[in-house]
Design a protein around this motif. Sequence first.
Motif, mmCIF file in Angstrom:
data_model
loop_
_atom_site.group_PDB
_atom_site.id
_atom_site.type_symbol
_atom_site.label_atom_id
_atom_site.label_comp_id
_atom_site.label_asym_id
_atom_site.label_seq_id
_atom_site.Cartn_x
_atom_site.Cartn_y
_atom_site.Cartn_z
ATOM 1 N N SER A 101 27.198 96.975 8.794
ATOM 2 C CA SER A 101 26.888 97.524 7.857
ATOM 3 C C SER A 101 26.490 96.573 6.048
ATOM 4 N N GLY A 102 25.184 96.327 5.511
ATOM 5 C CA GLY A 102 25.050 95.848 4.098
ATOM 6 C C GLY A 102 26.685 96.368 3.021
ATOM 7 N N ARG A 103 26.958 97.443 3.417
ATOM 8 C CA ARG A 103 28.117 97.656 2.372
ATOM 9 C C ARG A 103 29.309 96.796 2.410
ATOM 10 N N LYS A 104 29.364 95.771 3.310
ATOM 11 C CA LYS A 104 30.361 95.064 4.056
ATOM 12 C C LYS A 104 30.416 93.348 4.108
ATOM 13 N N GLU A 105 29.251 93.166 4.077
ATOM 14 C CA GLU A 105 28.615 91.434 4.012
ATOM 15 C C GLU A 105 27.068 91.868 3.435
ATOM 16 N N ASP A 106 26.858 90.580 3.146
ATOM 17 C CA ASP A 106 25.262 90.322 2.683
ATOM 18 C C ASP A 106 24.888 89.813 4.645
ATOM 19 N N LYS A 107 23.786 90.741 4.478
ATOM 20 C CA LYS A 107 23.563 90.503 6.018
ATOM 21 C C LYS A 107 22.936 88.914 6.113
ATOM 22 N N PHE A 108 21.543 89.631 5.249
ATOM 23 C CA PHE A 108 20.062 88.603 5.042
ATOM 24 C C PHE A 108 21.336 86.769 5.258
ATOM 25 N N GLU A 109 22.126 86.626 4.213
ATOM 26 C CA GLU A 109 22.923 85.641 4.229
ATOM 27 C C GLU A 109 23.291 85.197 5.702
ATOM 28 N N ARG A 110 24.238 85.939 5.935
ATOM 29 C CA ARG A 110 25.093 86.155 7.357
ATOM 30 C C ARG A 110 23.699 85.186 8.641
ATOM 31 N N ALA A 111 22.501 85.944 8.769
ATOM 32 C CA ALA A 111 22.021 86.011 9.672
ATOM 33 C C ALA A 111 21.424 84.348 9.601
ATOM 34 N N LYS A 147 1.137 86.493 20.390
ATOM 35 C CA LYS A 147 1.486 85.559 19.430
ATOM 36 C C LYS A 147 2.805 85.988 18.198
ATOM 37 N N ILE A 148 2.789 87.709 18.443
ATOM 38 C CA ILE A 148 3.772 87.937 17.109
ATOM 39 C C ILE A 148 5.218 88.448 18.468
ATOM 40 N N MET A 149 4.651 88.836 19.331
ATOM 41 C CA MET A 149 6.130 88.744 20.489
ATOM 42 C C MET A 149 7.012 89.609 19.986
ATOM 43 N N PRO A 150 6.587 90.802 19.941
ATOM 44 C CA PRO A 150 7.537 91.888 19.060
ATOM 45 C C PRO A 150 8.774 92.360 19.533
ATOM 46 N N LEU A 151 10.061 92.761 18.841
ATOM 47 C CA LEU A 151 11.287 92.889 20.417
ATOM 48 C C LEU A 151 10.964 94.594 20.439
ATOM 49 N N ILE A 152 10.840 94.906 21.765
ATOM 50 C CA ILE A 152 10.648 96.280 21.472
ATOM 51 C C ILE A 152 12.435 96.595 22.305
ATOM 52 N N PHE A 153 12.744 97.742 21.900
ATOM 53 C CA PHE A 153 14.277 98.721 23.043
ATOM 54 C C PHE A 153 14.309 99.947 23.545
ATOM 55 N N THR A 154 15.309 99.720 24.788
ATOM 56 C CA THR A 154 15.179 100.376 25.694
ATOM 57 C C THR A 154 16.347 101.418 24.865
ATOM 58 N N PRO A 155 16.050 102.778 24.596
ATOM 59 C CA PRO A 155 17.455 104.277 24.733
ATOM 60 C C PRO A 155 18.042 103.655 26.142
ATOM 61 N N GLY A 156 18.894 104.440 25.899
ATOM 62 C CA GLY A 156 19.357 104.482 27.394
ATOM 63 C C GLY A 156 19.984 102.890 27.813
ATOM 64 N N THR A 157 19.485 102.603 28.194
ATOM 65 C CA THR A 157 20.508 100.823 28.606
ATOM 66 C C THR A 157 20.975 100.002 27.948
ATOM 67 N N ARG A 158 19.851 100.659 26.638
ATOM 68 C CA ARG A 158 20.328 99.444 25.133
ATOM 69 C C ARG A 158 20.160 98.257 25.229
ATOM 70 N N GLU A 159 18.424 97.579 25.869
ATOM 71 C CA GLU A 159 18.774 96.281 26.121
ATOM 72 C C GLU A 159 16.982 95.802 25.388
ATOM 73 N N TYR A 160 17.019 95.155 24.975
ATOM 74 C CA TYR A 160 15.463 94.476 24.107
ATOM 75 C C TYR A 160 14.940 93.907 25.268
ATOM 76 N N LYS A 177 10.769 88.201 18.923
ATOM 77 C CA LYS A 177 11.372 87.988 20.110
ATOM 78 C C LYS A 177 12.741 86.839 20.335
ATOM 79 N N ASP A 178 11.838 85.478 19.662
ATOM 80 C CA ASP A 178 13.347 84.808 19.411
ATOM 81 C C ASP A 178 13.978 85.067 18.600
ATOM 82 N N MET A 179 14.246 85.744 17.893
ATOM 83 C CA MET A 179 15.113 86.063 16.866
ATOM 84 C C MET A 179 15.811 87.485 17.136
ATOM 85 N N ALA A 180 16.133 87.974 18.060
ATOM 86 C CA ALA A 180 16.727 88.669 18.579
ATOM 87 C C ALA A 180 17.465 89.165 18.148
ATOM 88 N N ALA A 181 18.459 87.704 18.465
ATOM 89 C CA ALA A 181 20.232 87.628 17.884
ATOM 90 C C ALA A 181 19.764 88.054 16.516
#
Length: 192
Positions: free
Chosen positions: A86-96, A158-171, A73-77
Amino acid sequence: MKRSLGAKTLAQPAPVWAVSSYDEDGKANSMIAAWGGIASSQPPCLTVSVRSNRHTFTGVLKHKAFTVSICHKDMAAEADYLGMVSGRKEDKFERAGLTAVKSDVVNAPYIDEFPLVVECRLIHSYEVGVHTMFVGEIMDVKCDEDKLIDEKHPDVEKIMPLIFTPGTREYFTVGDRVGKAFSMGKKFMKDS
């Protein structure tokens, strides 16, 4: 009284899975997918649905492999960002600021900073409407050692996985432990 909401993808919750592959040039790429789940226990398999216009799509098909990294959850952003560009446009690993690690069992990268990783060999793909459902045979699961229970099971608290709610589009993330599965319901079983 329940209200009809129509035929929509509102099952709750959906996972926030970073699906990673190498692209056609061998560059690590990752996207966030919420349409996924366990498909089989023997052999162990999961599914993830991806639109054909996504950059990750062609990489999965070319290399016949992908990984699913489960975000804390701490890496939600960082996770959200992976689903926004899109990975076609930028290196997402480097950027994040994320680290791509080459899997030692399939030809795909995973995200080192995410605590739980599932490495999959593509065994089937099915067109389902606007998505293609990839079925991956789970070849290995890797978990940060400090996120394990009894050295062999991932600890969801401990993993505290991020989950998504379709519809309201929240984590969100997981809540309180409710009880032990395959135990709590015994009170409704007939005595043998």
